[in-house]
Design a protein around this motif. Sequence first.
Motif, PDB file in Angstrom:
ATOM      1  N   GLY A 247       2.318   1.664  -3.436  1.00 30.77           N
ATOM      2  CA  GLY A 247       1.356   1.749  -4.530  1.00 30.77           C
ATOM      3  C   GLY A 247       1.393   0.539  -5.443  1.00 30.77           C
ATOM      4  N   GLU A 248       1.798  -0.585  -4.910  1.00 31.39           N
ATOM      5  CA  GLU A 248       1.858  -1.843  -5.668  1.00 31.39           C
ATOM      6  C   GLU A 248       0.478  -2.487  -5.667  1.00 31.39           C
ATOM      7  N   THR A 249      -0.373  -2.018  -6.556  1.00 35.08           N
ATOM      8  CA  THR A 249      -1.778  -2.431  -6.595  1.00 35.08           C
ATOM      9  C   THR A 249      -1.945  -3.927  -6.835  1.00 35.08           C
TER      10      THR A 249
ATOM     11  N   ARG B 269      -4.865   5.494  -1.747  1.00 32.91           N
ATOM     12  CA  ARG B 269      -5.128   4.263  -2.499  1.00 32.91           C
ATOM     13  C   ARG B 269      -6.623   3.964  -2.474  1.00 32.91           C
TER      14      ARG B 269
ATOM     15  N   ASN C 145      -3.659  -6.385  -4.161  1.00 27.28           N
ATOM     16  CA  ASN C 145      -4.841  -7.178  -4.526  1.00 27.28           C
ATOM     17  C   ASN C 145      -4.599  -8.665  -4.339  1.00 27.28           C
TER      18      ASN C 145
ATOM     19  N   LEU D  50       0.832  -1.203   0.000  1.00 27.98           N
ATOM     20  CA  LEU D  50       0.000   0.000   0.000  1.00 27.98           C
ATOM     21  C   LEU D  50       0.869   1.256   0.000  1.00 27.98           C
TER      22      LEU D  50
ATOM     23  N   ALA E 208      -3.859   2.945   3.258  1.00 30.06           N
ATOM     24  CA  ALA E 208      -4.593   3.277   2.040  1.00 30.06           C
ATOM     25  C   ALA E 208      -5.085   4.727   2.098  1.00 30.06           C
TER      26      ALA E 208
ATOM     27  N   THR F  81      -9.005   2.727  -4.598  1.00 30.92           N
ATOM     28  CA  THR F  81      -9.576   1.427  -4.976  1.00 30.92           C
ATOM     29  C   THR F  81      -9.164   0.339  -3.991  1.00 30.92           C
ATOM     30  N   LEU F  82      -7.978   0.466  -3.457  1.00 32.47           N
ATOM     31  CA  LEU F  82      -7.531  -0.536  -2.487  1.00 32.47           C
ATOM     32  C   LEU F  82      -8.270  -0.373  -1.168  1.00 32.47           C
TER      33      LEU F  82
END
Length: 190
Positions: free
Chosen positions: A109-111, A144, A115, A106, A139, A146-147
Amino acid sequence: MKSILLVCLLGAGMGQSAHAVDASIALTAEALQPYLFDAARTGDAQLLSELIARGSEIDAHDVQGNTALILAAYHGRLVALDVLLQAGADLNLADVRGNTALMGALFKGETAIANRLLADPRTDVNTRNHAGQTAAMFAALFGRDTLLEALAARGADLAMADARGATAEVLARQQGNGLLADRIAQLLAR
């Protein structure tokens, strides 16, 4: 360079020919352990698999307090992360500050990594670091959006407060992200 030498050593240890390498070198799991961290950091999934097969301790901490899983997550190494998860790595172990692999993903920013960790039912989304922060707070701090939605869907407690009394909503507002703070308030109102 270390990985090339290690591959030569592993090859020699497996009875394959390796030039200028003494095949009698003891390749103990303990001696190979530091390479596990390097392989996770660089994303060398093949070497990582070999080291795990040779007995490297998958949940060990390096000198900075990181596990191989934390390093793979922080550096965005999805294939290495999957190797570690398939080998049974503990998703909820923390570094010296109490931050987990999910928190590291998070922060960076490693989406895709976040996920993947959220898709694993073993991930505790409400784990706290030493400052009392949770993944949802990370987040909120780092925008973040969407996360944060994915965390809420996984049961993250958005009402939890950190050691200073700040919730994810408060942290988002402090960062100037009123839209995210409003979304957190909506999620809390459900």
